[in-house]
Design a protein around this motif. Structure first.
Motif, PDB file in Angstrom:
ATOM      1  N   GLN A  54       6.045  -3.551  37.300  1.00 40.44           N
ATOM      2  CA  GLN A  54       5.553  -4.473  38.317  1.00 40.44           C
ATOM      3  C   GLN A  54       6.157  -4.191  39.686  1.00 40.44           C
ATOM      4  N   GLN A  55       7.413  -3.791  39.710  1.00 39.32           N
ATOM      5  CA  GLN A  55       8.063  -3.480  40.986  1.00 39.32           C
ATOM      6  C   GLN A  55       7.369  -2.317  41.683  1.00 39.32           C
ATOM      7  N   ASN A  90       5.812  -2.978  45.284  1.00 37.48           N
ATOM      8  CA  ASN A  90       6.590  -2.423  46.399  1.00 37.48           C
ATOM      9  C   ASN A  90       6.814  -0.923  46.228  1.00 37.48           C
ATOM     10  N   PRO A  91       5.744  -0.131  46.186  1.00 39.82           N
ATOM     11  CA  PRO A  91       5.905   1.320  46.012  1.00 39.82           C
ATOM     12  C   PRO A  91       6.265   2.005  47.318  1.00 39.82           C
ATOM     13  N   ALA A  92       6.786   3.213  47.184  1.00 40.13           N
ATOM     14  CA  ALA A  92       6.925   4.061  48.369  1.00 40.13           C
ATOM     15  C   ALA A  92       5.523   4.539  48.732  1.00 40.13           C
ATOM     16  N   VAL A 132      -0.859  11.019  37.181  1.00 39.91           N
ATOM     17  CA  VAL A 132      -1.661  11.153  38.394  1.00 39.91           C
ATOM     18  C   VAL A 132      -2.520   9.909  38.618  1.00 39.91           C
ATOM     19  N   LEU A 133      -3.154   9.417  37.564  1.00 39.84           N
ATOM     20  CA  LEU A 133      -4.002   8.237  37.709  1.00 39.84           C
ATOM     21  C   LEU A 133      -3.187   7.017  38.124  1.00 39.84           C
ATOM     22  N   ALA A 134      -2.015   6.848  37.519  1.00 37.75           N
ATOM     23  CA  ALA A 134      -1.161   5.717  37.875  1.00 37.75           C
ATOM     24  C   ALA A 134      -0.724   5.812  39.329  1.00 37.75           C
ATOM     25  N   ARG A 135      -0.332   7.008  39.765  1.00 38.13           N
ATOM     26  CA  ARG A 135       0.095   7.191  41.151  1.00 38.13           C
ATOM     27  C   ARG A 135      -1.045   6.861  42.117  1.00 38.13           C
ATOM     28  N   TYR A 136      -2.232   7.338  41.776  1.00 39.99           N
ATOM     29  CA  TYR A 136      -3.402   7.081  42.616  1.00 39.99           C
ATOM     30  C   TYR A 136      -3.728   5.583  42.683  1.00 39.99           C
ATOM     31  N   LEU A 137      -3.761   4.923  41.517  1.00 42.26           N
ATOM     32  CA  LEU A 137      -4.138   3.516  41.488  1.00 42.26           C
ATOM     33  C   LEU A 137      -3.106   2.627  42.175  1.00 42.26           C
ATOM     34  N   VAL A 138      -1.831   2.945  42.008  1.00 42.18           N
ATOM     35  CA  VAL A 138      -0.785   2.170  42.698  1.00 42.18           C
ATOM     36  C   VAL A 138      -0.973   2.260  44.202  1.00 42.18           C
ATOM     37  N   GLN A 139      -1.244   3.464  44.687  1.00 40.52           N
ATOM     38  CA  GLN A 139      -1.450   3.638  46.128  1.00 40.52           C
ATOM     39  C   GLN A 139      -2.733   2.932  46.578  1.00 40.52           C
TER      40      GLN A 139
END
Length: 228
Positions: free
Chosen positions: A111-112, A116-118, A50-57
């Motif tokens: 890194q990708q 370049n996340p969705a 969850v934290l990774a998803r949040y920070l990437v966004q």
């Protein structure tokens, strides 16, 4: 260690422009400040996923946020404000970007995925709002988005709760609390109140409309961290 309650000019003078806008958006504002994400972050129980998803966004806002600060440098009529925005640009390049990069390494985010996340829908909507005001270079409009982005985060960052020990958890909280961030947020609030329309006219209504839309997006952004 617990946080220190934050009292701003807009809190003391609830009839200020920023104070009225915040009061009118209280439902979404409070839902974001006391969101499950915030509770789990402070408790140290938030999952790495969850934290990774949040920070990437959240990292996808970085470029547009820098552009907004640059637009403020170019459009404000105040020399003191221009210098303050310039100082904040330096902090972002050093402290905040460094936190993101270190956290992505610790959370083993490819890194990708960082570059370049969705994009979640709230991320797309917020990025659109940020670039819209950056390109338009309307100072008051820029300040509306900046005040929300910083004030709402300061409100949850300085909740009176024990702080977690995990660096990735504690670091994100520390970026949004303390004397420096409090002073920066107060500066933005004061600037918005200074340049806000004096009368309840079309300009004020336009700013209020953007405020309500962006606060709603902020609430949805926290929700999106739990949507795989």
């Amino acid at each position: 260690m617990t946080g220190v309650p934050f009292t701003t000019t807009a809190d003391v003078h609830s009839e200020s422009f920023a104070g009225r806008l915040r009061a009118a958006s209280a439902e979404d504002w409070e839902a974001a400040v006391h969101h499950r994400f915030v509770k789990e972050l402070f408790a140290g129980t938030i999952s790495d996923e969850v934290l990774a998803r949040y920070l990437v966004q959240d990292y996808q806002f970085f470029d547009a946020f820098v552009a907004m600060l640059g637009a403020c440098v170019a459009t404000t009529g105040s020399r003191a404000a221009r210098l303050r925005f310039s100082q904040q640009l330096g902090m972002l390049a050093a402290d905040e970007d460094g936190y993101f990069r270190q956290s992505f390494t610790e959370l083993e985010v490819p890194q990708q995925e960082v570059e370049n996340p969705a994009l979640a829908r709230p991320t797309e909507e917020f990025v659109t709002q940020m670039w819209e005001v950056a390109h338009a270079r309307d100072y008051a409009d820029l300040l509306v988005v900046l005040v929300i982005a910083e004030w709402l985060y300061l409100d949850w960052g300085e909740l009176d709760r024990e702080l977690p020990t995990t660096p990735t958890h504690r670091g994100w909280i520390d970026l949004h609390r303390g004397d420096e961030f409090r002073a920066w947020t107060q500066f933005l609030i004061d600037e918005l109140n200074r340049v806000a329309p004096e009368h309840d006219d079309d300009a004020a209504a336009r700013l209020a409309d953007r405020w309500h839309r962006v606060v709603g997006i902020e609430r949805a952004f926290f929700d999106a961290a739990y949507e795989a």
